[in-house]
Scaffold this active site. Structure first.
Site, mmCIF file in Angstrom:
data_model
loop_
_atom_site.group_PDB
_atom_site.id
_atom_site.type_symbol
_atom_site.label_atom_id
_atom_site.label_comp_id
_atom_site.label_asym_id
_atom_site.label_seq_id
_atom_site.Cartn_x
_atom_site.Cartn_y
_atom_site.Cartn_z
ATOM 1 N N ASP A 281 0.836 -1.201 0.000
ATOM 2 C CA ASP A 281 0.000 0.000 0.000
ATOM 3 C C ASP A 281 0.863 1.240 0.000
ATOM 4 O OD1 ASP A 281 -1.588 -2.288 1.376
ATOM 5 O OD2 ASP A 281 -3.054 -0.850 0.612
HETATM 6 C C1 LIG Z 1 -2.282 -4.504 -5.127
HETATM 7 S S1 LIG Z 1 -3.294 -4.156 -3.779
HETATM 8 C C2 LIG Z 1 -2.163 -3.703 -2.539
HETATM 9 C C3 LIG Z 1 -2.714 -3.904 -1.168
HETATM 10 O O1 LIG Z 1 -4.068 -3.424 -0.986
HETATM 11 C C4 LIG Z 1 -4.699 -4.309 -0.029
HETATM 12 O O2 LIG Z 1 -5.293 -3.638 1.017
HETATM 13 P P1 LIG Z 1 -6.910 -3.552 1.073
HETATM 14 O O3 LIG Z 1 -7.469 -4.889 0.637
HETATM 15 O O4 LIG Z 1 -7.197 -3.213 2.515
HETATM 16 O O5 LIG Z 1 -7.233 -2.441 0.135
HETATM 17 C C5 LIG Z 1 -3.612 -5.148 0.503
HETATM 18 O O6 LIG Z 1 -2.882 -4.530 1.524
HETATM 19 C C6 LIG Z 1 -2.828 -5.338 -0.739
HETATM 20 O O7 LIG Z 1 -1.716 -6.012 -0.501
#
Ligand SMILES: CSC[C@H]1O[C@H](OP(=O)(O)O)[C@H](O)[C@@H]1O
EC number: 5.3.1.23
Length: 414
Positions: A281
């Site tokens: 992220d």
């Molecule tokens: C390629 S997505 C990167 C990252 O986003 C996800 O978080 P979330 O599902 O809370 O938006 C997750 O941390 C992924 O690894």
């Protein structure tokens, strides 16, 4: 079954349409919801109907495009008082406020803030609404097209790097990999980041496999991906609801495991686990990386077992300002998201898992409590993996590894 997180109908650049796949309802229901305004974009991101760092940025940018498209419509502007449309200056002031509001939807993922910074500079360089709307259209088209193209480059970069390093250690057998959260088509404009590497590894594996042989033999003595272990990724369950969904869709052999079984799975797997691929992220200047909660402990276990640990992310996930992971804001989600499990009501007739249907013959979304209502919980959405536990950062520009002092030099990505 759809893996398309965003539908962007752009044949008429002055009248685009956007729908997003409501990921809270997956894997049993594929339902698209329309986006018309920045409020809609904020809501689907905040609720995690849309999630995944790149997808969040794209939906955020698209919601700005849609709102400015509305502002060019006199029937709309005559019915609202929020925007003073008498001239460009007050519109620009209001839009600046709206970008700040949108940014607050998911503070940890840097892709959204990078995209909104780009849009903010477009905003302050445009002389009128029409040119701003047109330039944001071009920007969002580029953002989506580049994301999809870069994901395939990243996937091939990561696959090639792992296969070469396995060959260099004279490993020439079937292997397995681990992954956490969802980093596939549902988190991006397609193919995925970490899951994109796994897709590229699987393409390589199929190409090496002589399907005429039984059992299937490797055509040449080369390492070959044979299995994927996605972690369920509590409490939002991106792994069980989304990544397993994508792997089953692509017919990539996988076994879903609990977050608490990683060490035992590594120790007992009949196919050696040789790598973990995770998303990001936010990657800061020294390589410390914010990613889904559970990533840090996965990296510690990988180090313990001598398994390579790779972060996979496009340049849009790089934070070129923050020096170390200590500077990353980690979003805490509502306690209810931990104390309740959201899913689809199952009619377990005769042991066959089928969704129970409502009067409209649609699956029924339900929540069940799994903790005392007054229990205190700690629910960080992310953790920060120190660069010391990261063996490589896979990007569309190539794979970055640490120097002999154990430091990443990511300058080329800033
Ligand atoms: C390629 S997505 C990167 C990252 O986003 C996800 O978080 P979330 O599902 O809370 O938006 C997750 O941390 C992924 O690894």
């Amino acid at each position: 079954m759809s893996l398309q997180s965003i539908i962007f109908e752009k044949s008429d650049r002055t009248n685009v349409l956007v729908q997003v796949l409501d990921q809270l309802l997956l894997p049993y229901t594929s339902k698209y919801v329309p986006i018309y305004t920045i409020d809609d974009g904020y809501t689907v991101i905040k609720n995690m109907q849309v999630r995944g760092a790149p997808a969040i940025a794209m939906v955020g940018a698209l919601s700005v495009l849609l709102e400015t498209q509305l502002l060019t419509n006199k029937n709309f502007t005559a019915t609202q008082f929020f925007y003073d449309v008498s001239s460009w200056a007050p519109i620009r002031t209001r839009l600046t406020e709206r970008l700040e509001f949108l940014l607050s939807s998911r503070p940890t993922a840097v892709n959204l803030s990078n995209a909104l910074k780009d849009i903010s500079s477009i905003l302050h360089n445009c002389e009128d609404l029409t040119s701003f709307n047109s330039e944001v259209f071009d920007y969002t088209c580029k953002l989506l097209d580049e994301d999809s193209t870069n994901n395939k480059k990243m996937g091939d970069n990561g696959a090639e790097y792992l296969l070469k390093s396995l060959e260099m250690e004279n490993f020439a057998e079937d292997f397995a990999v681990l992954t956490i959260c969802n980093t596939g088509s549902l988190a991006t404009a397609g193919y995925g980041t970490a899951l994109g590497v796994i897709r590229s590894l699987w393409k390589d594996s199929v190409a090496k496999t002589d399907l005429s042989q039984s059992p299937k033999k490797i055509k040449s003595g080369k390492p070959r991906l044979a299995h994927v272990y996605p972690l369920e990724t509590r409490p939002y369950n991106q792994g069980s609801r989304l990544t397993a969904y994508e792997l089953v869709h692509d017919e990539i052999p996988c076994t879903l495991i609990t977050d608490s079984s990683i060490a035992y799975r590594i120790k007992t797997s009949d196919v050696p686990i040789k790598a973990a691929f995770v998303g990001a992220d936010r990657i800061v200047r020294n390589g410390d990386t914010a990613n889904k909660i559970g990533t840090y402990q996965l990296s510690i276990l990988c180090k313990q077992f001598g398994i390579k640990f790779f972060v996979v992310a496009p340049k849009t996930t790089i934070d070129s300002v923050t020096e170390t992971g200590d500077g990353i804001i980690v979003e805490e989600r509502k306690p209810e998201e931990f104390k309740l499990v959201t899913g689809t009501l199952i009619d377990n007739n005769g042991g066959i898992m089928r969704p129970a249907m409502n009067e409209n013959n649609e699956p029924i979304n339900a929540q069940v409590g799994i903790a005392p209502p007054n229990a205190q919980v700690w629910n960080p959405s992310f953790d920060v993996t120190p660069h010391e536990f990261i063996d490589g950062i896979v990007t569309e520009e190539g794979v970055f590894v640490k120097n002999s002092q154990g430091n990443f030099d990511l300058q080329a990505l800033f």
